[in-house]
Design a protein around this motif. Structure first.
Motif, PDB file in Angstrom:
ATOM      1  N   GLN A   1      40.277  28.097  36.293  1.00 30.56           N
ATOM      2  CA  GLN A   1      39.767  29.074  37.269  1.00 30.56           C
ATOM      3  C   GLN A   1      40.920  29.900  37.838  1.00 30.56           C
ATOM      4  OE1 GLN A   1      36.678  29.643  39.095  1.00 30.56           O
ATOM      5  NE2 GLN A   1      35.493  28.547  37.577  1.00 30.56           N
ATOM      6  N   PHE A   2      42.013  29.219  38.143  1.00 30.58           N
ATOM      7  CA  PHE A   2      43.176  29.922  38.692  1.00 30.58           C
ATOM      8  C   PHE A   2      43.649  30.981  37.697  1.00 30.58           C
ATOM      9  CE2 PHE A   2      47.587  30.755  39.475  1.00 30.58           C
ATOM     10  CZ  PHE A   2      47.700  30.760  40.847  1.00 30.58           C
ATOM     11  N   ASP A   3      43.762  30.554  36.440  1.00 30.58           N
ATOM     12  CA  ASP A   3      44.250  31.447  35.403  1.00 30.58           C
ATOM     13  C   ASP A   3      43.320  32.652  35.220  1.00 30.58           C
ATOM     14  OD1 ASP A   3      46.222  31.979  33.573  1.00 30.58           O
ATOM     15  OD2 ASP A   3      44.975  31.284  31.902  1.00 30.58           O
ATOM     16  N   ALA A   4      42.005  32.387  35.268  1.00 30.17           N
ATOM     17  CA  ALA A   4      41.048  33.486  35.087  1.00 30.17           C
ATOM     18  C   ALA A   4      41.221  34.515  36.210  1.00 30.17           C
ATOM     19  CB  ALA A   4      39.623  32.951  35.075  1.00 30.17           C
ATOM     20  N   VAL A   5      41.344  34.050  37.450  1.00 29.11           N
ATOM     21  CA  VAL A   5      41.490  34.998  38.562  1.00 29.11           C
ATOM     22  C   VAL A   5      42.807  35.768  38.400  1.00 29.11           C
ATOM     23  CG1 VAL A   5      41.683  35.248  41.064  1.00 29.11           C
ATOM     24  CG2 VAL A   5      40.106  33.550  40.112  1.00 29.11           C
ATOM     25  N   ARG A   6      43.862  35.038  38.041  1.00 27.58           N
ATOM     26  CA  ARG A   6      45.176  35.682  37.893  1.00 27.58           C
ATOM     27  C   ARG A   6      45.130  36.758  36.793  1.00 27.58           C
ATOM     28  NH1 ARG A   6      49.376  35.196  34.801  1.00 27.58           N
ATOM     29  NH2 ARG A   6      48.355  33.621  33.519  1.00 27.58           N
ATOM     30  N   ARG A   7      44.507  36.407  35.671  1.00 28.43           N
ATOM     31  CA  ARG A   7      44.457  37.369  34.551  1.00 28.43           C
ATOM     32  C   ARG A   7      43.595  38.585  34.902  1.00 28.43           C
ATOM     33  NH1 ARG A   7      44.454  34.893  29.379  1.00 28.43           N
ATOM     34  NH2 ARG A   7      43.654  36.880  28.621  1.00 28.43           N
ATOM     35  N   ILE A   8      42.475  38.339  35.566  1.00 29.41           N
ATOM     36  CA  ILE A   8      41.596  39.466  35.928  1.00 29.41           C
ATOM     37  C   ILE A   8      42.302  40.354  36.960  1.00 29.41           C
ATOM     38  CG2 ILE A   8      39.424  40.062  37.096  1.00 29.41           C
ATOM     39  CD1 ILE A   8      38.243  37.528  35.665  1.00 29.41           C
ATOM     40  N   ALA A   9      42.974  39.703  37.925  1.00 31.94           N
ATOM     41  CA  ALA A   9      43.688  40.470  38.957  1.00 31.94           C
ATOM     42  C   ALA A   9      44.735  41.382  38.325  1.00 31.94           C
ATOM     43  CB  ALA A   9      44.340  39.514  39.951  1.00 31.94           C
ATOM     44  N   GLY A  10      45.330  40.935  37.225  1.00 30.96           N
ATOM     45  CA  GLY A  10      46.350  41.743  36.563  1.00 30.96           C
ATOM     46  C   GLY A  10      45.772  42.749  35.578  1.00 30.96           C
ATOM     47  N   THR A  11      44.471  42.719  35.366  1.00 30.04           N
ATOM     48  CA  THR A  11      43.852  43.593  34.355  1.00 30.04           C
ATOM     49  C   THR A  11      43.120  44.782  34.960  1.00 30.04           C
ATOM     50  OG1 THR A  11      43.557  41.682  32.900  1.00 30.04           O
ATOM     51  CG2 THR A  11      42.208  43.616  32.416  1.00 30.04           C
ATOM     52  N   VAL A  12      42.322  44.541  35.992  1.00 29.56           N
ATOM     53  CA  VAL A  12      41.476  45.635  36.508  1.00 29.56           C
ATOM     54  C   VAL A  12      42.083  46.247  37.781  1.00 29.56           C
ATOM     55  CG1 VAL A  12      39.360  44.624  35.560  1.00 29.56           C
ATOM     56  CG2 VAL A  12      40.030  44.085  37.909  1.00 29.56           C
ATOM     57  N   GLU A  13      41.616  47.423  38.107  1.00 28.68           N
ATOM     58  CA  GLU A  13      42.169  48.083  39.305  1.00 28.68           C
ATOM     59  C   GLU A  13      41.190  48.103  40.465  1.00 28.68           C
ATOM     60  OE1 GLU A  13      43.890  51.804  38.222  1.00 28.68           O
ATOM     61  OE2 GLU A  13      45.319  50.792  36.888  1.00 28.68           O
ATOM     62  N   ILE A  14      39.974  47.640  40.223  1.00 30.56           N
ATOM     63  CA  ILE A  14      39.001  47.595  41.325  1.00 30.56           C
ATOM     64  C   ILE A  14      39.271  46.340  42.163  1.00 30.56           C
ATOM     65  CG2 ILE A  14      37.189  48.928  40.209  1.00 30.56           C
ATOM     66  CD1 ILE A  14      35.990  46.352  39.204  1.00 30.56           C
ATOM     67  N   GLY A  15      38.466  46.139  43.219  1.00 28.42           N
ATOM     68  CA  GLY A  15      38.661  44.976  44.080  1.00 28.42           C
ATOM     69  C   GLY A  15      38.450  43.662  43.320  1.00 28.42           C
ATOM     70  N   VAL A  16      39.315  42.697  43.593  1.00 32.24           N
ATOM     71  CA  VAL A  16      39.140  41.362  42.991  1.00 32.24           C
ATOM     72  C   VAL A  16      39.153  40.347  44.125  1.00 32.24           C
ATOM     73  CG1 VAL A  16      40.050  39.621  41.400  1.00 32.24           C
ATOM     74  CG2 VAL A  16      40.284  42.044  40.846  1.00 32.24           C
ATOM     75  N   ALA A  17      38.089  39.554  44.194  1.00 26.40           N
ATOM     76  CA  ALA A  17      37.999  38.541  45.248  1.00 26.40           C
ATOM     77  C   ALA A  17      38.181  37.151  44.651  1.00 26.40           C
ATOM     78  CB  ALA A  17      36.626  38.629  45.927  1.00 26.40           C
ATOM     79  N   ALA A  18      38.777  36.262  45.445  1.00 27.95           N
ATOM     80  CA  ALA A  18      38.910  34.864  45.033  1.00 27.95           C
ATOM     81  C   ALA A  18      38.313  34.003  46.136  1.00 27.95           C
ATOM     82  CB  ALA A  18      40.371  34.521  44.827  1.00 27.95           C
ATOM     83  N   LEU A  19      37.538  33.008  45.730  1.00 27.33           N
ATOM     84  CA  LEU A  19      36.853  32.153  46.706  1.00 27.33           C
ATOM     85  C   LEU A  19      37.769  31.028  47.181  1.00 27.33           C
ATOM     86  CD1 LEU A  19      34.006  31.721  48.031  1.00 27.33           C
ATOM     87  CD2 LEU A  19      33.564  30.038  46.247  1.00 27.33           C
ATOM     88  N   ALA A  20      37.622  30.663  48.447  1.00 24.16           N
ATOM     89  CA  ALA A  20      38.424  29.582  49.027  1.00 24.16           C
ATOM     90  C   ALA A  20      37.615  28.907  50.126  1.00 24.16           C
ATOM     91  CB  ALA A  20      39.698  30.161  49.633  1.00 24.16           C
ATOM     92  N   ARG A  21      37.538  27.579  50.097  1.00 21.93           N
ATOM     93  CA  ARG A  21      36.930  26.914  51.248  1.00 21.93           C
ATOM     94  C   ARG A  21      37.844  27.127  52.455  1.00 21.93           C
ATOM     95  NH1 ARG A  21      36.925  21.124  48.693  1.00 21.93           N
ATOM     96  NH2 ARG A  21      38.970  22.017  48.242  1.00 21.93           N
TER      97      ARG A  21
END
Ligand code: KIV
Ligand code: ZN
Length: 522
Positions: free
Chosen positions: A54-74
């Motif tokens: 999950q961490f890797d997916a968020v990191r890779r997406i954050a580095g790929t797209v230019e629109i807003g990227v959110a990550a969930l956290a308790r």
């Protein structure tokens, strides 16, 4: 002038929580690229603390797209730090933290006496934890969303207190999830209106709706929430998600577009990308879109009865409130043939929403020419399936090296398989009641493990004798479902590939996708 609604797509986070829908990191990145083309405002890319994948997916997406990227956290320090780290490369990062606010959740998750002796003390603990979480998130990121989990069943007075505290702590979006899909549209709208009346400085934050579909009301509730004053909608492609799913993005967007007369709002969605996105998500998750599904189902624009057909021929508006072209449904047509070159293939894939590098194009081109030899005419849906299959295969651990099946009217179906994982090779044979059972038995025998098959379907992707067959299958291991999908002009081979893909999902995801304790005991 109509007001703009923010579309927050959570296909890759809440959507991926659908039974069996686990996606690999490359599949998520491909979907994220398509969501950017669709022009959603924010992609919720995952829950970074929950697993390395999950961490890797968020990191890779954050580095790929230019629109807003959110990550969930308790509302936990370690969750928020993981979200911050995963979002480092994002152009527009958002940390999305949440606490449970209904009495059901508070008593269920905060039963321990350290959270307070009474319900009222526990409620105050939840407020303190939420405030600390928002403040910590805010120290890393300007854009902070706070969600009150199970807000749908939370008492309005307490909910207003929590939301006021979150805004005071710096939340810029406050989300009001109907986590269990319990509310009715009028009730949900009244909840949003009550918050607007009760919460001081409510205008400092955007109110967001997040509705689940347990009673089939997710879209209706989301629209009612907007009428009550919400300006962000959280939704998923094809409405996928936990249990009965989330509100379907395509239905919300088209309802707002078609009924602008009653709902004076607009979104930034490029609606002609809706169908491509729907097909991509369905392909990667292995979750079939029901034929009568609004907007993107195979029958959504089919007119069967004579009266309807006659009406349509005379004037389209008699039975159509939107056109198929508006959502990107084009007539099925032959797009390529065996003489088409790499360039033509690449261009068509781009139009369908897929990006390929040279290596992927070469791999795909050789599968494309094999298929063109067998079936002469290649349709868009063939390409979608080939492309989806090729992204998926690129991430496979275990692969099918060889398959031979013997069958006949009076023969006992027998299969021989050779499987490979890097240098290791397994070879086995087995019989079965039919060819597919023989193949499954041979695979299980080779791996010396049995996998209970919960569902299995085969369907043809396009029409004609040489149509590609797609097998979809689900196995369940330790209570968790894993989907697999395989494609071939031979349905037995497609079934073998689907089984192997599901086994790969078990190996890649077991114990890492959802080890997370949704309570706060960590
Ligand atoms: O349904 C829900 O409450 C959620 C939250 C984590 C936002 O998905
Ligand atoms: Zn949810």
């Amino acid at each position: 002038m109509t007001e703009r609604i923010i579309i927050f797509d959570t296909t890759l986070r809440d959507g991926e929580q659908s039974p069996g829908a686990a996606l690999s990191v490359p599949e998520k990145v491909e979907i994220a690229r398509q969501l950017e083309k669709l022009n959603v405002d924010v992609i919720e890319a995952g829950f970074p603390v929950s697993s390395p994948a999950q961490f890797d997916a968020v990191r890779r997406i954050a580095g790929t797209v230019e629109i807003g990227v959110a990550a969930l956290a308790r509302a936990h320090e370690k969750d928020i730090l993981a979200a911050r780290d995963a979002l480092k490369e994002a152009v527009k990062p958002r940390i999305h933290t949440f606490s449970s606010t209904s009495d059901y959740h508070i008593l269920g998750k905060f039963g321990d006496a350290r959270y307070g002796a009474t319900l009222s003390e526990k409620r105050q603990t939840v407020i303190c934890m939420s405030v600390e979480a928002v403040q910590l998130a805010k120290s890393f990121c300007d854009d902070v969303e706070f969600s009150a989990e199970d807000a749908g069943r939370t008492d309005d007075v307490y909910l207003a207190e929590v939301i006021a505290a979150a805004i005071e702590a710096g939340a810029t979006t406050v989300n009001i999830p109907d986590t269990t899909g319990y509310t009715l549209p009028g009730e949900y709208r009244a909840k949003i209106e009550a918050l607007r009346r009760r919460v001081p400085h409510i205008d400092r934050a955007v109110i967001s709706v997040h509705c689940h579909n347990d009673l089939g009301l997710a879209v209706a509730n989301s629209l009612a929430g907007v009428q009550g004053g919400a300006r962000q909608i959280e939704c998923t492609i094809n409405g996928i998600g936990e249990r009965a799913g989330n509100a379907a993005l395509e239905e919300i967007v088209m309802a707002l577009k078609v009924r602008g007369d009653r709902m004076p709002f607009h979104t930034g969605i490029v609606t002609r990308e809706i169908y491509n996105t729907s097909r991509m998500v369905s392909g990667f998750t292995g979750m079939i879109v029901q034929p009568n599904k609004a907007v993107v189902g195979a029958n959504a624009f089919a007119h069967e009865s004579g009266i309807h057909q006659d009406g349509m021929l005379k004037s389209r508006e008699t039975y159509e409130i939107m056109t198929p072209e508006e959502v990107g449904v084009t007539e099925t047509r032959i797009v390529l043939g065996r003489h088409s070159g790499r360039h033509g293939l690449k261009a068509r894939l781009l139009e369908l929403g897929y990006t390929v590098n040279e290596e992927e194009l070469n791999r795909l081109y050789s599968r494309f020419t094999d298929l063109a030899d067998k079936k002469k005419e290649i349709f868009d849906d063939d390409l979608r399936v080939l492309m989806g299959d090729s992204v998926t295969r690129a991430t496979e651990g275990l692969t099918l090296d060889f398959l031979q099946v013997h069958l006949g009217t009076h023969a006992i179906p027998t299969a021989v398989v050779r499987l490979r994982r890097e240098e290791r090779v397994w070879e086995e044979s087995a019989t079965g009641d039919g060819p597919v059972a023989a193949v499954f038995n041979a695979i299980e025998r080779a791996l010396d493990h049995s996998y209970p098959i919960e569902s299995y379907q085969v369907r043809s992707v396009t029409s004609g004798r040489g149509a590609l067959g797609e097998a979809l299958l689900r196995i369940r291991v330790n209570g968790i479902a894993y989907n697999g999908r395989g494609v071939s002009t031979d349905v037995v081979e497609a079934s073998a590939r689907a089984f192997i893909m599901a086994i790969n999902h078990v190996e890649q995801n077991q114990n890492i996708t959802r080890p997370i304790d949704w309570a706060y005991t960590g």
